[in-house]
Design a protein around this motif. Structure first.
Motif, PDB file in Angstrom:
ATOM      1  N   ASP A 172     -24.868  14.859  53.671  1.00  0.00           N
ATOM      2  CA  ASP A 172     -24.640  15.617  52.443  1.00  0.00           C
ATOM      3  C   ASP A 172     -22.823  16.425  53.875  1.00  0.00           C
ATOM      4  OD1 ASP A 172     -25.356  14.935  50.465  1.00  0.00           O
ATOM      5  OD2 ASP A 172     -26.710  16.564  49.650  1.00  0.00           O
ATOM      6  N   ASP A 173     -23.657  17.434  54.720  1.00  0.00           N
ATOM      7  CA  ASP A 173     -22.940  18.102  55.494  1.00  0.00           C
ATOM      8  C   ASP A 173     -21.923  17.088  55.501  1.00  0.00           C
ATOM      9  OD1 ASP A 173     -23.638  20.340  54.218  1.00  0.00           O
ATOM     10  OD2 ASP A 173     -25.220  21.025  56.312  1.00  0.00           O
ATOM     11  N   SER A 192     -17.927  19.450  41.868  1.00  0.00           N
ATOM     12  CA  SER A 192     -18.258  20.894  41.145  1.00  0.00           C
ATOM     13  C   SER A 192     -19.694  21.612  40.721  1.00  0.00           C
ATOM     14  CB  SER A 192     -17.826  20.330  39.545  1.00  0.00           C
ATOM     15  OG  SER A 192     -17.852  21.458  38.660  1.00  0.00           O
ATOM     16  N   GLY A 193     -19.892  22.970  41.053  1.00  0.00           N
ATOM     17  CA  GLY A 193     -20.821  23.415  40.813  1.00  0.00           C
ATOM     18  C   GLY A 193     -22.327  23.045  41.926  1.00  0.00           C
ATOM     19  N   GLY A 194     -22.191  22.285  42.868  1.00  0.00           N
ATOM     20  CA  GLY A 194     -23.025  21.456  42.953  1.00  0.00           C
ATOM     21  C   GLY A 194     -23.542  20.019  42.816  1.00  0.00           C
ATOM     22  N   ARG A 195     -22.372  19.363  41.410  1.00  0.00           N
ATOM     23  CA  ARG A 195     -22.819  18.335  41.473  1.00  0.00           C
ATOM     24  C   ARG A 195     -21.409  17.303  42.127  1.00  0.00           C
ATOM     25  NH1 ARG A 195     -24.832  19.158  34.929  1.00  0.00           N
ATOM     26  NH2 ARG A 195     -22.402  20.463  35.394  1.00  0.00           N
TER      27      ARG A 195
END
Length: 251
Positions: free
Chosen positions: A17-18, A141-144
């Motif tokens: 992810d990073d 958005s918002g971790g999603r």
């Protein structure tokens, strides 16, 4: 010229992810796809074209060095950049033909240097996107993360380093300059109508005049300003779409 198509491979989800996030933030990169293991990556690379692969070494099963050796046999192999927590494989990595070897945690300046090497090695003709290269865009958005289909977008609006994708269901920000989005969506029914707006021709319901005599393209998601320099081209495109029965029919 469009950005690089990059495949990122790492079996650790946080690291993947990073890396994907850092690559998407890089101005040289147009599209990033992530793979959680080498076998998935190999299937993706056999089915599609990528300019570069950013590849972890230590993975269960087929490891990064073994995958890179297989990629060298492709007719148009991608440029290889290894991303690893261990410095002991550098000699083997460069021996396989990698152009760079990044140690975790990856620093932004080292990633930029690696992408500069990749860009020099990838011919500009290979970096032009296919019509389906950006048929959907990820929206975080918002971790999603959700995905917005190009066919659902009525128009795109520039907003600094972002574009705001306007659909019937709402507005979705994506980190990408509008000039790059225009390059990807050129030839797919979108046209630039203003310095800050990219419009889906088939989404136009009618043309209107604003209070100052300016031209507006009316869509279900709102009105889009049309600059004078783009007005004639838009009218021609709308006439062609109407003659084909496509005006206001899509999206």
């Amino acid at each position: 010229m469009s950005g690089l198509r990059v495949l990122a491979v790492d079996d650790l989800a946080p690291a993947l992810d990073d890396l994907c996030r850092m690559l998407r933030d890089a101005p040289e990169v147009g599209e990033v796809v992530g793979a959680s293991d080498a076998l998935k990556a190999l299937k993706l690379l056999q089915a599609d074209h990528f300019d570069a692969v950013f590849l972890d070494i230590s993975m269960p099963g087929l490891d990064g060095l073994e995958l890179a050796s297989l990629l060298a046999k492709l007719s148009e192999p991608p440029v290889i950049v290894f991303v690893t927590a261990h410095d002991g494989h550098a000699v083997a990595a460069y021996g396989i033909g990698a152009v760079d070897y990044l140690l975790k945690p990856v620093r932004t300046e080292r990633l930029s240097a690696a992408l500069a090497k990749v860009t020099r090695l990838v011919p500009s003709s290979r970096r032009r996107s296919s019509p389906d290269a950006m048929a959907a865009l990820p929206v975080d958005s918002g971790g999603r993360t959700r995905y917005v289909r190009r066919d659902d977008v009525l128009f795109a609006e520039a907003n600094g380093d972002y574009v705001r994708l306007h659909t019937r269901g709402g507005v979705h920000p994506v980190r990408m300059p509008i000039s790059r989005l225009e390059e990807y969506w050129e030839g797919t029914g979108f046209t630039r109508v203003h310095r800050g707006f990219l419009l889906a021709v088939s989404a136009v319901l009618e043309l209107r005049s604003d209070t100052t005599g300016g031209l507006l393209a009316h869509t279900e998601a709102g009105d889009v300003p049309v600059s004078r320099r783009h007005a004639r081209d838009l009218r021609d495109r709308l006439l062609e779409a109407a003659q084909r029965g496509q005006l206001g029919s899509a999206r």
